[in-house]
Design a protein around this motif. Structure first.
Motif, short mmCIF file in Angstrom:
data_model
loop_
_atom_site.label_atom_id
_atom_site.label_comp_id
_atom_site.label_asym_id
_atom_site.label_seq_id
_atom_site.Cartn_x
_atom_site.Cartn_y
_atom_site.Cartn_z
N ASN A 72 -3.96 2.98 -2.38
CA ASN A 72 -2.71 3.62 -2.79
C ASN A 72 -2.83 4.24 -4.16
OD1 ASN A 72 -1.68 2.81 -0.40
ND2 ASN A 72 0.03 1.62 -1.23
N ASP A 73 -3.58 3.58 -5.08
CA ASP A 73 -3.75 4.13 -6.42
C ASP A 73 -4.44 5.49 -6.35
OD1 ASP A 73 -2.53 1.99 -7.54
OD2 ASP A 73 -4.36 1.00 -8.22
N THR A 110 -1.96 8.02 -4.97
CA THR A 110 -0.93 8.28 -5.98
C THR A 110 -1.46 9.22 -7.06
OG1 THR A 110 0.11 6.12 -5.63
CG2 THR A 110 0.56 7.23 -7.72
N HIS A 111 -2.68 8.93 -7.56
CA HIS A 111 -3.24 9.78 -8.60
C HIS A 111 -3.50 11.19 -8.08
CE1 HIS A 111 -3.69 6.14 -10.98
NE2 HIS A 111 -4.11 6.89 -12.00
N ALA A 127 7.70 4.88 -11.61
CA ALA A 127 7.29 6.23 -11.21
C ALA A 127 7.09 7.11 -12.43
CB ALA A 127 8.33 6.84 -10.28
N GLN A 152 3.82 6.22 -14.02
CA GLN A 152 2.68 6.77 -13.28
C GLN A 152 2.54 8.27 -13.53
OE1 GLN A 152 3.35 5.56 -9.23
NE2 GLN A 152 2.95 3.40 -9.64
N ASN A 200 7.28 -1.01 -7.23
CA ASN A 200 6.22 -0.21 -6.61
C ASN A 200 6.74 0.58 -5.41
OD1 ASN A 200 4.28 -1.05 -8.45
ND2 ASN A 200 3.59 -2.77 -7.19
N ALA A 205 6.83 4.68 -5.27
CA ALA A 205 6.20 5.44 -4.19
C ALA A 205 7.20 6.34 -3.49
CB ALA A 205 5.56 4.47 -3.18
N LEU A 208 8.02 9.36 -5.80
CA LEU A 208 6.94 10.34 -5.84
C LEU A 208 6.82 11.09 -4.51
CD1 LEU A 208 4.30 8.26 -7.82
CD2 LEU A 208 5.57 10.25 -8.65
N ASN A 209 7.07 10.41 -3.41
CA ASN A 209 7.06 11.08 -2.11
C ASN A 209 8.17 12.11 -2.00
OD1 ASN A 209 4.84 9.66 -1.20
ND2 ASN A 209 6.02 8.20 0.04
N ILE A 244 2.45 8.75 -0.27
CA ILE A 244 2.00 7.41 -0.61
C ILE A 244 2.54 6.44 0.44
CG2 ILE A 244 2.02 5.60 -2.38
CD1 ILE A 244 2.79 7.91 -4.37
#
Length: 387
Positions: free
Chosen positions: A2-3, A6-7, A31, A34, A152, A156, A159-160, A172
Motif C-alpha cells: 500500500n505504501d 500511495t507514493h 492524508a 502523506q 489509515n 486512503a 487520496l482515492n 489505494i
C-alpha cells in the motif's frame, strides 16, 4: 504494498497541473501528512488546514453548522476550500489562473478517541472542482480498529477521492471490514453553472432547455427565494403575481449567500429539477436585492411581508440608514418595484398595512390584499417535517 501504491499516486498528483486546498477536522490529517511527505508537494498543495476545534471550523466556514460531522458540513468545507484555492492561486499567478485544475477538499470525521463515542465512527469526504461536486461517506465498524488504523482508512479514502477528481487511475486498497461500504455520489455541473460559479456570467437559466437564455429573455416579474423546496404556496404566489401584473413570473435563486459558501452542484441540481414546463428559474450570484436589481433592471420583485421589512432595515446595509436610503434610491432609478404578499411571521399574520416602512420604499410597493392570498406554509417547515 500500500505504501508503494500511495507514493506512486501522490507522485502522479504532484506532477499533474492540479492545485488544491484541503481542510480536515482532525480525522484525515494522515492524508495531509502523506501528501506533504512526498517531494513535489509545493507544486500541488496551496494550503492544508486542520480546524480542530468547533470554533476554528466555524471561523473557516463563516457560520455554525447544524452538525459538525456531516455530509452537509463536508460539502461546505469543500466549497470554501475551492474558493480559497482560487484566491491563493490568483495571488501566486495573477495573470494565469487555471480554474479548471483547482480542487477543494473537505473532510469531516468522527474517529476513535480516548473517550468512547456515543455515535458512529464515520467520515465524510467532499471534493469540489469547477465542474463537479462529489462526496464519499463511510461508517466504520465501532471498536474494531485503533485510532491509527482508522486514520489509515480515512487517508486512503481521501487520496482515492482526490485521484478520482483529478483523473488519476491508481487507487489505494481500503482496509474495509465485512459490512463496511463507501457511499459515493457526484453531481456534474452544466456549463452555465460552472460559468456562473466562476463569475463568468451574471445569471443562468433552468430548465436545461433554456440554459442558453440570457437576461434579455427576462419576462419582467422576478420571484427570488431559496425554494428549498418549492411548494404550493410559492406556486400560488406566482399565479397571483401573473394575474396582477399581466406578466409570467420567473423565479430566482442566488447560489451565493452573504454568510455561507456558494451552493454546490448537488444543491443547484436538486433545486433546478423543480423547475420545468411553464416554470423557469434564474440562478444568480446576487444575494441582495440591490445586486438583483442591477441584473434585472425594471423588475417587479415578488416578496413576502417579512422580506420587505428586511429590505428596509439598516442592519443589512452596515447599520447605515444613509446606505439603506441610497439603495432605495437606486431601486427607484432602476425602475424596480415590489409586489408584497402577506405572510405569517412568528405566528403573527402580517399584511402590508401592518408594516412600518420608509416612504421611499413604501412608494415602490404594491400590496397584495389578504383576501387574495393567505397560505401558512414555509419551506423550513417542510424540511423539518412540520405540517
Amino acid at each position: 504494498m500500500n505504501d508503494t501504491i500511495t507514493h506512486h499516486l501522490i507522485r502522479q498528483l504532484h506532477r499533474s497541473p492540479w492545485r488544491m486546498t484541503a481542510v480536515v477536522t482532525g480525522g484525515g490529517s494522515e492524508a495531509l501528512s502523506q501528501l506533504l511527505s512526498v517531494p513535489g508537494a509545493s507544486d500541488t498543495v496551496l494550503e492544508a488546514i486542520i480546524p480542530y476545534s468547533a470554533a476554528s471550523l466555524e471561523d473557516f466556514l463563516h457560520f455554525k453548522p447544524t452538525h459538525y460531522c456531516s455530509r452537509a458540513t463536508a460539502q461546505a468545507m469543500a466549497m470554501r476550500s475551492f474558493f480559497r484555492a482560487r484566491e491563493l492561486q490568483s495571488r501566486i499567478s495573477p495573470t494565469d489562473i487555471d480554474d479548471m485544475h483547482l480542487v477543494g477538499i473537505g473532510c469531516s470525521a468522527s474517529l476513535r478517541s480516548l473517550r468512547p463515542k456515543k455515535g458512529e465512527h464515520r467520515v465524510h469526504i467532499a471534493v469540489q472542482t469547477a465542474t463537479s461536486s462529489s462526496i464519499a461517506s463511510l461508517v466504520l465498524t465501532k471498536d474494531t480498529r485503533d485510532r491509527g488504523r482508522e486514520e489509515n482508512v480515512v487517508a486512503a479514502l481521501l487520496l482515492n477521492r482526490l485521484a478520482d477528481a483529478t483523473g488519476i487511475s491508481d487507487r489505494i486498497p481500503l482496509d474495509l471490514l465485512p459490512g463496511e461500504r463507501v457511499d459515493e455520489t457526484a453531481a456534474v455541473a452544466w456549463p452555465s453553472w460552472t460559468e456562473l460559479m466562476l463569475g463568468q456570467r451574471y445569471a443562468a437559466c433552468v430548465p436545461r432547455a433554456l440554459e442558453e437564455n440570457t437576461t434579455g429573455d427576462f419576462r419582467g416579474v422576478l420571484f427570488p427565494g431559496a425554494f428549498n423546496p418549492l411548494h404550493e404556496g410559492h406556486v400560488r404566489m406566482a399565479e397571483i403575481a401573473e394575474k396582477l401584473t399581466g406578466h409570467p413570473v420567473d423565479f430566482e435563486i442566488s447560489i451565493e449567500n452573504v454568510d455561507k459558501p456558494p451552493l454546490d452542484f448537488f444543491s443547484i441540481q436538486s433545486r433546478a429539477r423543480q423547475f420545468d414546463g411553464p416554470l423557469r428559474c434564474w440562478l444568480t450570484r446576487a444575494p441582495t436585492f440591490l445586486e438583483k436589481s442591477k441584473i434585472f433592471p425594471e423588475a417587479t420583485f415578488v416578496v413576502g411581508a417579512d422580506t420587505i421589512v428586511r429590505i428596509a432595515e439598516p442592519r443589512y446595509y452596515d447599520d447605515s440608514p444613509q446606505l439603506r436610503d441610497a439603495a432605495l434610491e437606486e431601486f427607484r432609478q432602476q425602475n424596480c418595484r415590489f409586489l408584497v404578499f402577506p405572510r405569517v411571521v412568528d405566528e403573527d399574520f402580517q399584511a402590508f398595512e401592518d408594516l412600518t416602512l420608509p416612504p421611499a420604499l413604501a412608494n415602490l410597493c404594491q400590496p397584495v390584499p389578504a383576501s387574495e392570498f393567505r397560505m401558512d406554509i414555509s419551506s423550513s417547515e417542510i424540511r423539518s417535517g412540520g405540517k
